[in-house]
Structures are given as C-alpha cells and as structure tokens.
Design a protein around this motif. Structure first.
Motif, PDB file in Angstrom:
ATOM      1  N   GLN A   1      25.767 -54.997 -77.920  1.00 40.13           N
ATOM      2  CA  GLN A   1      26.263 -54.086 -76.847  1.00 40.13           C
ATOM      3  C   GLN A   1      27.857 -54.134 -76.730  1.00 40.13           C
ATOM      4  O   GLN A   1      27.918 -55.342 -76.371  1.00 40.13           O
ATOM      5  CB  GLN A   1      25.360 -54.346 -75.691  1.00 40.13           C
TER       6      GLN A   1
ATOM      7  N   LYS B   1      31.255 -52.368 -74.739  1.00 41.39           N
ATOM      8  CA  LYS B   1      31.694 -51.390 -73.799  1.00 41.39           C
ATOM      9  C   LYS B   1      33.249 -51.102 -74.454  1.00 41.39           C
ATOM     10  O   LYS B   1      34.292 -51.824 -74.064  1.00 41.39           O
ATOM     11  CB  LYS B   1      31.985 -51.707 -72.604  1.00 41.39           C
TER      12      LYS B   1
ATOM     13  N   THR C   1      38.067 -45.727 -77.876  1.00 38.82           N
ATOM     14  CA  THR C   1      37.076 -44.654 -77.714  1.00 38.82           C
ATOM     15  C   THR C   1      35.852 -45.264 -79.033  1.00 38.82           C
ATOM     16  O   THR C   1      36.144 -46.346 -79.551  1.00 38.82           O
ATOM     17  CB  THR C   1      37.452 -43.382 -78.433  1.00 38.82           C
ATOM     18  N   THR C   2      34.720 -44.889 -78.724  1.00 36.87           N
ATOM     19  CA  THR C   2      33.666 -45.507 -79.572  1.00 36.87           C
ATOM     20  C   THR C   2      34.039 -45.292 -81.050  1.00 36.87           C
ATOM     21  O   THR C   2      34.034 -46.253 -81.589  1.00 36.87           O
ATOM     22  CB  THR C   2      32.277 -44.554 -79.284  1.00 36.87           C
TER      23      THR C   2
ATOM     24  N   ASP D   1      22.306 -39.287 -77.871  1.00 31.59           N
ATOM     25  CA  ASP D   1      23.111 -40.639 -77.541  1.00 31.59           C
ATOM     26  C   ASP D   1      24.049 -40.604 -78.694  1.00 31.59           C
ATOM     27  O   ASP D   1      24.922 -41.530 -78.981  1.00 31.59           O
ATOM     28  CB  ASP D   1      21.977 -41.786 -77.690  1.00 31.59           C
TER      29      ASP D   1
ATOM     30  N   TYR E   1      24.788 -46.247 -81.658  1.00 29.22           N
ATOM     31  CA  TYR E   1      24.782 -45.118 -80.647  1.00 29.22           C
ATOM     32  C   TYR E   1      25.590 -45.392 -79.182  1.00 29.22           C
ATOM     33  O   TYR E   1      25.629 -46.756 -79.134  1.00 29.22           O
ATOM     34  CB  TYR E   1      23.257 -44.503 -80.384  1.00 29.22           C
ATOM     35  N   GLU E   2      25.795 -44.474 -78.426  1.00 27.82           N
ATOM     36  CA  GLU E   2      26.378 -44.883 -77.347  1.00 27.82           C
ATOM     37  C   GLU E   2      25.496 -44.093 -75.984  1.00 27.82           C
ATOM     38  O   GLU E   2      25.205 -42.907 -76.065  1.00 27.82           O
ATOM     39  CB  GLU E   2      27.817 -44.092 -77.093  1.00 27.82           C
ATOM     40  N   ARG E   3      25.319 -45.181 -75.156  1.00 25.76           N
ATOM     41  CA  ARG E   3      24.547 -44.672 -73.929  1.00 25.76           C
ATOM     42  C   ARG E   3      25.248 -45.331 -72.838  1.00 25.76           C
ATOM     43  O   ARG E   3      25.315 -46.640 -72.699  1.00 25.76           O
ATOM     44  CB  ARG E   3      23.003 -45.116 -74.218  1.00 25.76           C
TER      45      ARG E   3
ATOM     46  N   VAL F   1      28.180 -47.718 -73.143  1.00 27.49           N
ATOM     47  CA  VAL F   1      27.825 -48.878 -73.905  1.00 27.49           C
ATOM     48  C   VAL F   1      27.528 -48.434 -75.620  1.00 27.49           C
ATOM     49  O   VAL F   1      26.802 -47.541 -75.474  1.00 27.49           O
ATOM     50  CB  VAL F   1      26.579 -49.637 -73.322  1.00 27.49           C
ATOM     51  N   VAL F   2      28.314 -48.798 -76.284  1.00 26.17           N
ATOM     52  CA  VAL F   2      27.970 -48.950 -77.805  1.00 26.17           C
ATOM     53  C   VAL F   2      26.816 -49.820 -78.315  1.00 26.17           C
ATOM     54  O   VAL F   2      27.122 -51.051 -77.818  1.00 26.17           O
ATOM     55  CB  VAL F   2      29.117 -48.804 -78.662  1.00 26.17           C
TER      56      VAL F   2
END
Length: 159
Positions: free
Chosen positions: A77, A79, A86-87, A107, A126-128, A131-132
C-alpha cells in the motif's frame, strides 16, 4: 543524452524516496497486514500463514507477505500524493511494464503485465481512498496467470 538524464533523474528520485523518514512515507494509521489467511484461502484456495509485515519499502509502500504452501501473496500500500506523484507516475517509476485496465472497475483496477523478458505473474493494482494497493503472487501458481488474476480481483478491497 536526454534519455540518460531521465534515467538518472528517476534513479535519484527513487533513492530520495527510500531515504525519507518512515513517518513521512506512510500514515500512522496504515496497517500493512489487513487481509486474513481465511480471506485468502476462501478466494485463492489453499491455506496461508498469518501476514508478516515487511515494513515500509519507501516509494514502494507498506508491505505484507502471506506465505502459502506453493506461493506467497504480497500486498503493498502506497500513498503517491505523499511523494507529489499521481498514481500513474508512481506505477511507471516502480512497476516496469504495462497495465491493462479492468473495464468498469470503481477503483480503476489494472492488471500488471511485466516488461518484456520477465515471466508473467498474477498482479493487480488499484487506487482507493488515495492509496495505491498492489497485490501480487510470487512463486508457481496452480492455475494460469489470467485465472489467478481473476481470483485476486475478488479479494476484499483495501483500505
């Protein structure tokens, strides 16, 4: 020369991110091992030991490994905003290869396909909630990569 400069810059950035104090990298409330062996067994089959926190991995994030009989599940995980990224920037820097999105996923789940020359392995990202989350399987799996990826998608989403 420009390509060399970009490569050097990326190397320096990764080094700098690994050098940040742990408190600056992950939120204090973040817990690495949030899945249970039962959740993994129900979704993937087999049995798993309790998760083992691997500690903060710098730009790679907060990691946990769950050992099974034949393979290990690795959950990371991160951030990306903590690093001003960016992600997609984070993934490009830390996960060489390509990403294939799962259509309609809330997500933004993507399947990671390693760069050429690296054998494929089950891996989703995924990003939620900013948090990636990366979930991958390390070691030989009882089913092909696509079948295992389909199972990884069914794991409870974090955070």
């Amino acid at each position: 020369m420009r390509r060399l400069s970009c490569s050097l810059l990326a190397t320096l950035l990764v080094s700098a991110l690994h050098a940040l104090p742990v408190a600056a990298q992950t939120p204090a409330a973040a817990k690495a091992c949030v899945l249970t062996p039962e959740q993994l067994a129900k979704t993937l089959g087999g049995s798993f030991q309790a998760g083992k926190e691997e500690g903060d991995q710098g730009a790679l994030g907060n990691a946990c490994t769950y050992k099974g009989k034949d393979y290990t599940v690795w959950v990371i995980q991160t951030k990306p905003a903590q690093f001003g990224m960016t992600t997609q920037q984070l993934l490009k820097l830390t996960e060489p290869g390509q990403f294939k999105p799962l259509a309609g996923d809330p997500d933004g789940l993507q399947f990671h396909q390693p760069k050429e020359g690296v054998p494929p392995f089950p891996s989703i990202v995924y990003e939620r909630k900013g948090v990636v989350v990366k979930v991958r399987i390390v070691g030989p799996t009882p089913e092909p990569v696509d079948a295992m990826n389909a199972k990884l998608v069914k794991l409870p989403r974090l955070p």
